[in-house]
Design a protein around this motif. Structure first.
Motif, PDB file in Angstrom:
ATOM      1  N   ASN A 123       0.752  -1.309  -0.126  1.00 13.57           N
ATOM      2  CA  ASN A 123       0.033   0.096  -0.031  1.00 13.57           C
ATOM      3  C   ASN A 123       0.693   1.090   0.101  1.00 13.57           C
ATOM      4  O   ASN A 123       0.766   2.229  -0.517  1.00 13.57           O
ATOM      5  N   PHE A 124       1.826   1.335   0.693  1.00 11.12           N
ATOM      6  CA  PHE A 124       2.774   2.380   0.827  1.00 11.12           C
ATOM      7  C   PHE A 124       3.469   2.730  -0.616  1.00 11.12           C
ATOM      8  O   PHE A 124       3.472   3.640  -0.848  1.00 11.12           O
ATOM      9  N   ALA A 125       3.923   1.383  -1.117  1.00  4.55           N
ATOM     10  CA  ALA A 125       4.727   1.750  -2.490  1.00  4.55           C
ATOM     11  C   ALA A 125       3.580   2.175  -3.466  1.00  4.55           C
ATOM     12  O   ALA A 125       4.009   2.896  -4.268  1.00  4.55           O
ATOM     13  N   ALA A 126       2.428   1.751  -3.682  1.00  2.26           N
ATOM     14  CA  ALA A 126       1.641   1.870  -4.644  1.00  2.26           C
ATOM     15  C   ALA A 126       1.099   3.469  -4.594  1.00  2.26           C
ATOM     16  O   ALA A 126       0.954   4.036  -5.480  1.00  2.26           O
ATOM     17  N   THR A 127       0.935   3.905  -3.294  1.00  2.00           N
ATOM     18  CA  THR A 127       0.677   5.433  -3.159  1.00  2.00           C
ATOM     19  C   THR A 127       1.846   6.115  -3.492  1.00  2.00           C
ATOM     20  O   THR A 127       1.601   7.485  -3.806  1.00  2.00           O
ATOM     21  N   ALA A 128       3.075   5.609  -3.167  1.00  2.00           N
ATOM     22  CA  ALA A 128       4.198   6.441  -3.496  1.00  2.00           C
ATOM     23  C   ALA A 128       4.577   6.789  -4.939  1.00  2.00           C
ATOM     24  O   ALA A 128       5.275   7.726  -5.091  1.00  2.00           O
ATOM     25  N   SER A 148      -2.927  16.450   1.786  1.00  2.00           N
ATOM     26  CA  SER A 148      -4.166  16.106   1.371  1.00  2.00           C
ATOM     27  C   SER A 148      -3.930  14.306   1.548  1.00  2.00           C
ATOM     28  O   SER A 148      -4.618  13.663   1.937  1.00  2.00           O
ATOM     29  N   GLY A 149      -2.456  13.630   1.062  1.00  2.00           N
ATOM     30  CA  GLY A 149      -2.435  12.405   1.408  1.00  2.00           C
ATOM     31  C   GLY A 149      -2.549  11.624   2.765  1.00  2.00           C
ATOM     32  O   GLY A 149      -3.209  10.731   2.964  1.00  2.00           O
ATOM     33  N   SER A 194       1.582   6.508   6.176  1.00  2.00           N
ATOM     34  CA  SER A 194       2.871   6.851   6.553  1.00  2.00           C
ATOM     35  C   SER A 194       3.548   7.586   5.261  1.00  2.00           C
ATOM     36  O   SER A 194       4.554   8.153   5.404  1.00  2.00           O
ATOM     37  N   GLN A 195       3.333   7.172   4.045  1.00  2.00           N
ATOM     38  CA  GLN A 195       3.639   7.695   2.881  1.00  2.00           C
ATOM     39  C   GLN A 195       3.454   9.039   2.744  1.00  2.00           C
ATOM     40  O   GLN A 195       4.281   9.947   2.571  1.00  2.00           O
ATOM     41  N   GLY A 196       2.218   9.635   2.979  1.00  2.00           N
ATOM     42  CA  GLY A 196       1.894  11.121   3.070  1.00  2.00           C
ATOM     43  C   GLY A 196       2.563  11.799   4.225  1.00  2.00           C
ATOM     44  O   GLY A 196       3.053  13.092   3.949  1.00  2.00           O
ATOM     45  N   TYR A 210       9.251  15.894   4.506  1.00  2.00           N
ATOM     46  CA  TYR A 210       9.957  16.573   3.219  1.00  2.00           C
ATOM     47  C   TYR A 210       9.754  17.813   3.163  1.00  2.00           C
ATOM     48  O   TYR A 210      10.908  18.751   3.070  1.00  2.00           O
ATOM     49  N   ALA A 211       8.409  18.087   2.867  1.00  2.00           N
ATOM     50  CA  ALA A 211       8.151  19.598   2.511  1.00  2.00           C
ATOM     51  C   ALA A 211       8.364  20.636   3.770  1.00  2.00           C
ATOM     52  O   ALA A 211       8.918  21.661   3.526  1.00  2.00           O
ATOM     53  N   LEU A 212       7.936  20.357   5.006  1.00  2.00           N
ATOM     54  CA  LEU A 212       8.158  21.023   6.119  1.00  2.00           C
ATOM     55  C   LEU A 212       9.762  21.351   6.505  1.00  2.00           C
ATOM     56  O   LEU A 212      10.139  22.498   6.719  1.00  2.00           O
ATOM     57  N   VAL A 213      10.810  20.315   6.222  1.00  2.00           N
ATOM     58  CA  VAL A 213      12.081  20.563   6.287  1.00  2.00           C
ATOM     59  C   VAL A 213      12.687  21.436   5.348  1.00  2.00           C
ATOM     60  O   VAL A 213      13.508  22.254   5.497  1.00  2.00           O
TER      61      VAL A 213
END
Length: 289
Positions: free
Chosen positions: A55-60, A91-92, A145-147, A153-156
């Motif tokens: 599920n993590f990989a598919a959404t990534a 959103s994710g 987890s992926q979201g 990453y964005a906040l950093v």
């Protein structure tokens, strides 16, 4: 509000029943059903890990596609990759939380068609809680987890002039966004009482809405932006609050204070979804099978 019996308490020679609201009863029932499915899931832990990773990989792959776009361009609709990552992450994550809690609502049409909804109606538990918790899938944590990773990453990476209001805005839009998406899940399920085979219509607003919000509003026509602001208010999931955090203007020229309305919008969405659910449930007619 309707009340149901909770526990019997002896008082002299009489027996007094302590009442419990339907809301509390529904939350309790949801927890018990979800816990049952959790125990079932954890009985096969290797399978759970593999499905969660899948599920993590598919959404990534959605974010990988965005990164591939930025290998050819520097900005998309005037937004840089970290800025779009903020929209994507919010959103994710919000959608992942709603999908974890209410994702089973899209199975309602199947239950209406085959008559298995009747078995839920005869139980002394709110039907909404039973449908929402049915086949509770912990593997959906992979999407969350992926979201969160993309959001981190964005906040950093982003150079944001943080204020107390902007700090509060981040968890606020995640929770409010999840509530808005969850209300859309319920409203879509209510529509299936009438249309029955309409899960794809529901998915167009839930999964489709999540995909829409991963991109900046500047790349869409203003009529579409107006639609997801004033008709189906998905813009309050991330566009409006996230653009406030980024210090950007909203394409429709709305004032800054609307960025603080997601909790209010979420509440109104739940009122509308609740009314739609009650109307759908009252209109339901058994298949007789």
């Amino acid at each position: 509000m309707a009340e149901v019996v909770d526990v019997a308490v002896a008082e002299g020679s009489a027996v007094v029943f302590a009442p419990r609201s339907r809301l509390v009863e529904g939350v309790r029932a949801y927890g018990l059903i979800a816990a049952m499915w959790l125990r079932s899931t954890m009985a096969y832990r290797a399978s759970f890990v593999m499905t969660a990773v899948g599920n993590f990989a598919a959404t990534a792959f959605d974010f990988v596609a965005i990164m591939l776009m930025f290998s050819h361009v520097d900005v998309l609709g005037g937004y840089t990759l970290p800025e779009i990552a903020l929209l994507y992450g919010v959103s994710g994550t919000a959608f992942g939380l709603a999908d974890l809690a209410m994702g089973s609502m899209d199975r309602l049409g199947r239950r209406v068609r085959d008559g298995t909804l009747d078995t839920l109606l005869v139980r002394p538990v709110p039907v909404l809680a039973q449908v929402a918790a049915d086949r509770f899938a912990l593997r959906r944590l992979g999407r969350i987890s992926q979201g969160l990773l993309v959001l981190g990453y964005a906040l950093v990476t982003l150079d944001i002039g943080w204020t107390a209001l902007k700090v509060v805005m981040v968890p606020l839009m995640l929770l409010s966004g999840a509530a808005i998406f969850a209300a859309v899940f319920v409203a879509g399920a209510a529509f299936q009482f009438f249309a029955q085979d309409a899960s794809e219509v529901q998915n167009s607003f839930t999964y489709g809405g999540n995909t829409l919000l991963q991109y900046p509003p500047t790349i869409f026509a203003k009529d579409l932006v107006r639609g997801v602001t004033f008709v189906v208010p998905l813009a309050f999931v991330n566009w409006l609050p996230a653009l406030y955090v980024l210090g950007r203007d909203y394409p429709l020229g709305l004032p800054d204070w609307v960025a603080f309305l997601p909790p209010v919008v979420a509440g109104l969405c739940w009122v509308a979804a609740g009314l739609a659910w009650r109307a759908g449930l009252r209109a339901y007619r058994s298949t007789g099978s």
